[in-house]
Design a protein around this motif. Structure first.
Motif, short mmCIF file in Angstrom:
data_model
loop_
_atom_site.label_atom_id
_atom_site.label_comp_id
_atom_site.label_asym_id
_atom_site.label_seq_id
_atom_site.Cartn_x
_atom_site.Cartn_y
_atom_site.Cartn_z
N TYR A 1 0.81 -1.24 -0.04
CA TYR A 1 0.02 -0.03 0.04
C TYR A 1 0.89 1.28 -0.13
CZ TYR A 1 -3.27 3.68 1.67
OH TYR A 1 -3.85 4.79 1.60
N ILE A 2 1.83 1.28 0.73
CA ILE A 2 2.67 2.42 0.73
C ILE A 2 3.24 2.63 -0.23
CG2 ILE A 2 4.83 3.40 2.12
CD1 ILE A 2 4.09 2.08 4.61
N ALA A 3 3.85 1.49 -1.16
CA ALA A 3 4.48 1.52 -2.33
C ALA A 3 3.68 2.22 -3.50
CB ALA A 3 5.12 0.17 -2.89
N ALA A 4 2.18 2.17 -3.49
CA ALA A 4 1.38 2.76 -4.30
C ALA A 4 1.04 4.19 -4.29
CB ALA A 4 -0.03 2.19 -3.95
N PHE A 5 1.77 4.75 -2.95
CA PHE A 5 1.65 6.26 -3.06
C PHE A 5 3.27 6.77 -2.79
CE2 PHE A 5 -2.35 4.60 -1.90
CZ PHE A 5 -3.22 5.40 -2.65
N PRO A 6 4.15 6.67 -3.52
CA PRO A 6 5.53 6.90 -3.37
C PRO A 6 5.82 8.38 -2.97
CG PRO A 6 5.06 6.66 -5.64
CD PRO A 6 3.76 6.46 -5.03
N ASP A 7 5.01 9.37 -3.38
CA ASP A 7 4.99 10.70 -3.28
C ASP A 7 4.32 11.40 -2.15
OD1 ASP A 7 7.00 10.73 -5.55
OD2 ASP A 7 5.25 10.94 -7.02
N ARG A 8 3.84 10.50 -1.48
CA ARG A 8 2.91 11.05 -0.34
C ARG A 8 2.98 10.20 0.92
NH1 ARG A 8 -3.05 11.33 -2.40
NH2 ARG A 8 -3.48 12.49 -0.21
N LYS A 9 3.28 11.01 1.89
CA LYS A 9 3.17 10.44 3.46
C LYS A 9 1.89 9.94 3.64
CE LYS A 9 7.37 13.09 4.50
NZ LYS A 9 7.82 14.01 5.58
N LEU A 10 1.86 8.99 4.81
CA LEU A 10 0.62 8.53 5.54
C LEU A 10 -0.09 9.71 5.98
CD1 LEU A 10 1.91 5.05 7.22
CD2 LEU A 10 0.70 5.51 4.84
N ALA A 11 0.63 10.80 6.52
CA ALA A 11 -0.28 11.73 7.55
C ALA A 11 -0.97 12.74 6.07
CB ALA A 11 0.72 12.70 8.21
N GLU A 12 -0.39 12.54 5.04
CA GLU A 12 -0.90 13.37 3.82
C GLU A 12 -2.06 12.70 3.34
OE1 GLU A 12 3.30 15.62 2.76
OE2 GLU A 12 2.40 13.97 1.38
N GLN A 13 -2.51 11.61 3.71
CA GLN A 13 -3.45 10.79 3.00
C GLN A 13 -4.66 10.95 3.47
OE1 GLN A 13 -2.40 6.88 1.61
NE2 GLN A 13 -0.13 7.24 1.77
N CYS A 14 -5.92 10.46 2.66
CA CYS A 14 -7.09 10.65 3.26
C CYS A 14 -7.95 9.52 2.97
CB CYS A 14 -7.85 11.77 2.47
SG CYS A 14 -8.16 11.74 0.83
N PRO A 15 -9.15 9.33 3.51
CA PRO A 15 -10.21 8.06 3.32
C PRO A 15 -10.22 7.91 1.70
CG PRO A 15 -11.05 9.56 5.13
CD PRO A 15 -10.08 10.05 4.55
N ALA A 16 -10.56 8.86 0.93
CA ALA A 16 -10.68 8.91 -0.50
C ALA A 16 -9.70 7.88 -1.09
CB ALA A 16 -10.89 9.95 -0.91
N ASP A 17 -8.10 8.19 -0.49
CA ASP A 17 -7.04 7.43 -0.93
C ASP A 17 -7.04 6.03 -0.74
OD1 ASP A 17 -5.66 9.64 -2.15
OD2 ASP A 17 -5.19 10.23 -0.18
N VAL A 18 -7.54 5.49 0.53
CA VAL A 18 -7.85 4.15 0.97
C VAL A 18 -8.96 3.51 0.03
CG1 VAL A 18 -8.65 2.70 2.98
CG2 VAL A 18 -7.06 4.64 3.28
N GLU A 19 -10.20 3.97 -0.17
CA GLU A 19 -11.14 3.62 -1.15
C GLU A 19 -10.72 3.66 -2.33
OE1 GLU A 19 -14.61 5.87 -0.07
OE2 GLU A 19 -14.52 5.30 1.91
#
Length: 412
Positions: A8-26
């Motif tokens: 999952y982390i590798a799917a967002f290489p340019d964004r930290k976990l703290a910068e993500q939102c529920p829409a990214d997970v869904e």
């Protein structure tokens, strides 16, 4: 679990976990749900890993993701499921039970030996328009009977063999009276309707005692506590079961076109007995239902953009209306979060949530609410009329109250 989190982390290489939102997970889970090679337990493992990942990250929006709904999406509809079973070969009511406990003959062996007879049974049942659950149950008990009789052809057997089998169920297997009656009905159907034995007269045999049982009824306070413990889509489904009197399968099979906000009602199609009926739509549930439909519409549009978007159509509708499977009005109100690939046609479809998801959610909610009664989704229909009406009175108009009262009285 660590590998799933790393993926999952590798799917967002340019964004930290703290910068993500529920829409990214869904969005990630939606794309993952389009991969048909993932097994049920693997998809569930992904959901759990991502939830734990963000829980450890301490994000504030953790509860905004309906994790239980995504976990429920892990289980796809098996070929024997009553929604799609008509498209597959008939099988026992429990396809995982490979062998009968009445003899050493397996169901696979019985099906191979008596395939012509069982096909006649299925055709006779379907010509009469009987329910798929009835078909599965009848075929199951017929195979149990054949296994008990040493894998012999039923046409070579008589009423004495039927009596021995039914006595075996009552005396040796100690089944309930309703179970013995089901077996009897299946065998009477086999001999009279399929084999043409109109003179069949099942003589006396040991009948299982039929005790009188009172239904489990929840109070208004218990229902309120139960619904408060449900979250997300499960809370909406539970509220609809309670407010409308729908059955479990009627709820999970609900389609977009069956919800009528203008008239404040839900059209329940092909209900018990193959009949349609109308149920009142509680005003309290309408906002949640609109939000649910908005999320489903976005999901459907994304599926169409990826050349998916098909849904299962019953009977011959798929042949009569080739493009209807992709229409918005035919989509399920409570779809699964992942696609299922039809093993025969190869097409990928988005089925409804498996009913076991709501059953498990209600059981967990009952334990969390401290309810000691036996509770399941069907118990939400066993509500005294005055309790159901008091729950609907708060925000309904007078006409809606009258419709709700009529539905409550009709549902018992």
């Amino acid at each position: 679990m660590v590998r799933r989190a790393e993926q999952y982390i590798a799917a967002f290489p340019d964004r930290k976990l703290a910068e993500q939102c529920p829409a990214d997970v869904e969005r990630y889970l939606t794309e993952l749900g389009q991969r048909s090679e993932l097994k049920d337990w693997q998809f569930r493992q992904v959901v759990d890993a991502i939830r734990i990942l963000f829980e450890l990250a301490g994000v504030e929006w953790l509860e905004q993701v309906d994790w239980e709904q995504w976990r429920a999406s892990a289980r796809r509809l098996e070929p024997s499921h009553p929604t799609v079973a008509r498209d597959y070969e008939a099988g026992p009511a429990n396809p995982d039970a490979d062998s009968s406990d009445d003899s050493n003959h397996s169901f696979a062996e019985i099906r191979k030996t008596h395939s012509a007879l069982l096909d006649r049974v299925v055709k006779t049942i379907r010509v009469r328009g009987m329910a798929i659950r009835t078909e599965q149950t009848y075929v199951h008990w017929m195979m149990r009977y054949i296994a008990f009789s040493g894998n012999r052809d039923p046409s070579d057997l008589d009423v004495t063999h039927i009596g021995r089998f039914l006595e075996h169920l009552a005396v040796d297997r100690r089944v309930a009276a309703s179970t013995q009656s089901l077996a009897l009905n299946a065998l009477v159907f086999l001999y009279r309707e399929v084999l043409g034995r109109e003179d069949l007269d099942v003589g006396g045999f040991a009948r299982a005692k039929r005790p009188r049982r009172l239904p489990t009824v929840l109070t208004h306070a218990e229902v309120t506590a139960l619904l408060d413990q449900l979250d997300g889509v499960h809370q909406l489904m539970g509220s609809l079961l309670y407010g409308t009197g729908m059955r479990l399968m009627e709820c999970v099979r609900l389609r977009v076109q069956d919800v009528d906000f203008g008239y404040g009602q839900i059209l329940i199609r092909n209900a018990k007995g193959g009949k349609d009926r109308v149920a009142p739509l509680p005003e309290r549930a309408q906002d949640g239902l609109r939000d649910q439909l908005a999320r489903v519409k976005v999901l459907h549009e994304n599926d169409l953009a990826e050349s998916y978007g098909e849904v299962y159509l019953p009977d011959a509708l798929a042949r009569k209306y080739p493009d209807a499977a992709r229409d918005w009005q035919w989509q399920y109100v409570f779809p699964s979060g992942r696609l299922s690939r039809d093993p025969r046609s190869g097409s990928a479809r988005r089925h409804h949530l498996h009913e076991s998801a709501l059953q498990k959610a209600v059981n967990r909610a009952a334990r969390a609410a401290g309810i000691t009664k036996r509770v399941g989704p069907h118990r939400l229909r066993h509500i005294p009329s005055e309790c159901r009406i008091s729950a609907l009175n708060d925000r309904q108009s007078e006409s809606s109250q009258q419709a709700a009262y009529a539905a409550a009285v009709h549902s018992g």
